[in-house]
Write a protein that holds these residues in place. Sequence first.
Motif, PDB file in Angstrom:
ATOM      1  N   ILE A 134     120.030 -20.766  87.528  1.00  0.00           N
ATOM      2  CA  ILE A 134     119.265 -19.642  88.339  1.00  0.00           C
ATOM      3  C   ILE A 134     117.599 -19.911  88.178  1.00  0.00           C
ATOM      4  CG2 ILE A 134     118.490 -17.428  88.655  1.00  0.00           C
ATOM      5  CD1 ILE A 134     121.249 -17.769  89.833  1.00  0.00           C
ATOM      6  N   PHE A 135     117.123 -20.033  86.835  1.00  0.00           N
ATOM      7  CA  PHE A 135     115.509 -20.266  86.821  1.00  0.00           C
ATOM      8  C   PHE A 135     115.131 -21.701  87.195  1.00  0.00           C
ATOM      9  CE2 PHE A 135     115.820 -16.286  84.745  1.00  0.00           C
ATOM     10  CZ  PHE A 135     114.802 -15.729  84.886  1.00  0.00           C
ATOM     11  N   ALA A 136     116.154 -22.750  87.196  1.00  0.00           N
ATOM     12  CA  ALA A 136     115.707 -23.959  87.448  1.00  0.00           C
ATOM     13  C   ALA A 136     115.663 -23.946  89.155  1.00  0.00           C
ATOM     14  CB  ALA A 136     117.107 -24.963  87.431  1.00  0.00           C
ATOM     15  N   GLY A 137     116.455 -23.300  89.839  1.00  0.00           N
ATOM     16  CA  GLY A 137     116.215 -23.137  91.317  1.00  0.00           C
ATOM     17  C   GLY A 137     114.865 -22.350  91.713  1.00  0.00           C
ATOM     18  N   LEU A 138     114.668 -21.148  90.923  1.00  0.00           N
ATOM     19  CA  LEU A 138     113.453 -20.261  91.041  1.00  0.00           C
ATOM     20  C   LEU A 138     112.075 -21.161  90.784  1.00  0.00           C
ATOM     21  CD1 LEU A 138     114.354 -16.923  89.106  1.00  0.00           C
ATOM     22  CD2 LEU A 138     113.828 -17.389  91.861  1.00  0.00           C
ATOM     23  N   ALA A 139     112.346 -22.207  89.794  1.00  0.00           N
ATOM     24  CA  ALA A 139     111.136 -22.890  89.329  1.00  0.00           C
ATOM     25  C   ALA A 139     110.916 -23.974  90.588  1.00  0.00           C
ATOM     26  CB  ALA A 139     111.211 -23.535  88.080  1.00  0.00           C
ATOM     27  N   ALA A 140     111.929 -24.619  91.025  1.00  0.00           N
ATOM     28  CA  ALA A 140     111.803 -25.673  91.983  1.00  0.00           C
ATOM     29  C   ALA A 140     111.273 -25.180  93.290  1.00  0.00           C
ATOM     30  CB  ALA A 140     113.280 -26.326  91.966  1.00  0.00           C
TER      31      ALA A 140
END
Length: 404
Positions: A178-184
């Motif tokens: 989830i947080f990888a997607g938010l950061a990307a």
Amino acid sequence: MKFGLIPKLMLGLGIGILIGLFGPDWMIRITETGNMLLGNLIKFFIPLIIFAFVAASIAEFSSKAGRLLSFTIGISYLDTVIACALGAVAAYLIIPSFALNTYQAVEAVEIGAPFVVLDIPPIMGIISALVLAIVVGMASSWGEAKVLSAGVIEFRNLVERVIRGFIVPVIPIFIACIFAGLAAKGELFGTMAVFGKMLVLILIMQVIWLVIEYTAAGVISKQNPLTMFKAMLPAYFTAMGTMSSAVTMPISLKQARTVPFINKRIADFVMPLCANVHLSGAAMTLTISAITVSLLTQGSLPAIGLIISFILILGVIEVGAVGVPGGSALAAIGILQSTLGFNEAAIGLMLALFMIQDSFGTATNIAGDGAIAMIVNRFFGKDEEQIEIADETDVVNNLEEVRS
């Protein structure tokens, strides 16, 4: 070396952020694939979790539903609903100012799609699961339906093993995705700034709620609430470490029995029961978090009517919530989807928020059990001959044996 859930969550969150900020496109696509697959699997299990735990709880409790049991569960539900309402008022008044100052919408960055798309639809809707659980639970408690009653309890045990063995271990991976997607996508830093302030608000509201609970208990019971609160402090800190009301129950029971004005038989009944049905701290956290995530992911606060429906249903679901770390949040995912329209990203944020503070929420639950015991003792502590405490305590003891 064995790591606890919180370190694993923080590690997953950190790895996800690093991947989102610096990872190549193929790595982002892997995390998006993981997000899709794990999100679908978790959604598949949610109706089963709701059905299993609500049905089993009703089956175990309703067969001995005397005045003491009904009163204690009723007070616990009312306490939870009021806590959620207070949390909702605070969130509506304060959270928008957090978002206004620290969260600004940015143009979303397009990222790679998942490598595969696999839809895993749940076997039933959330409300259908809740209604079916109530019907089956009540039916299994009537007459001599021992086979049905044993069946729903065994099914609950099976689902709990799935939660402990699969769902909870994969949550840190889900959070990382989830947080990888938010950061990307460039949505990370504003979101994290709001979450940090929201967590502070949650901790403050939990303390305020404990003050309200014990003040009300003192007025109703006409006893000094500080005596009970001091006795519950060891249980509070134990719950903070274990993140499980069920695991902390022996400590809370031991401490409640040391309070001079609490009838020991009342303590023997109320403390084990409330460890499973009184989750006001967790429910308040879920309410504040849901309002915050709704604002960040949907751009607006949820309608008042939706939040009222959410709170009333959440109170019922929390009565049957599983006694494992994060169980309250997992049981609530269904109504987050059906009532507030949360998608996988919003659910992932909810899980991350809830589990990071889960130790404080559990401690608030356990400490609040002492206030419930004071109120119950006021009405039943001197009237033992009219209630069947021993029989009803057996029901709760059986519940603890199953969950251990």
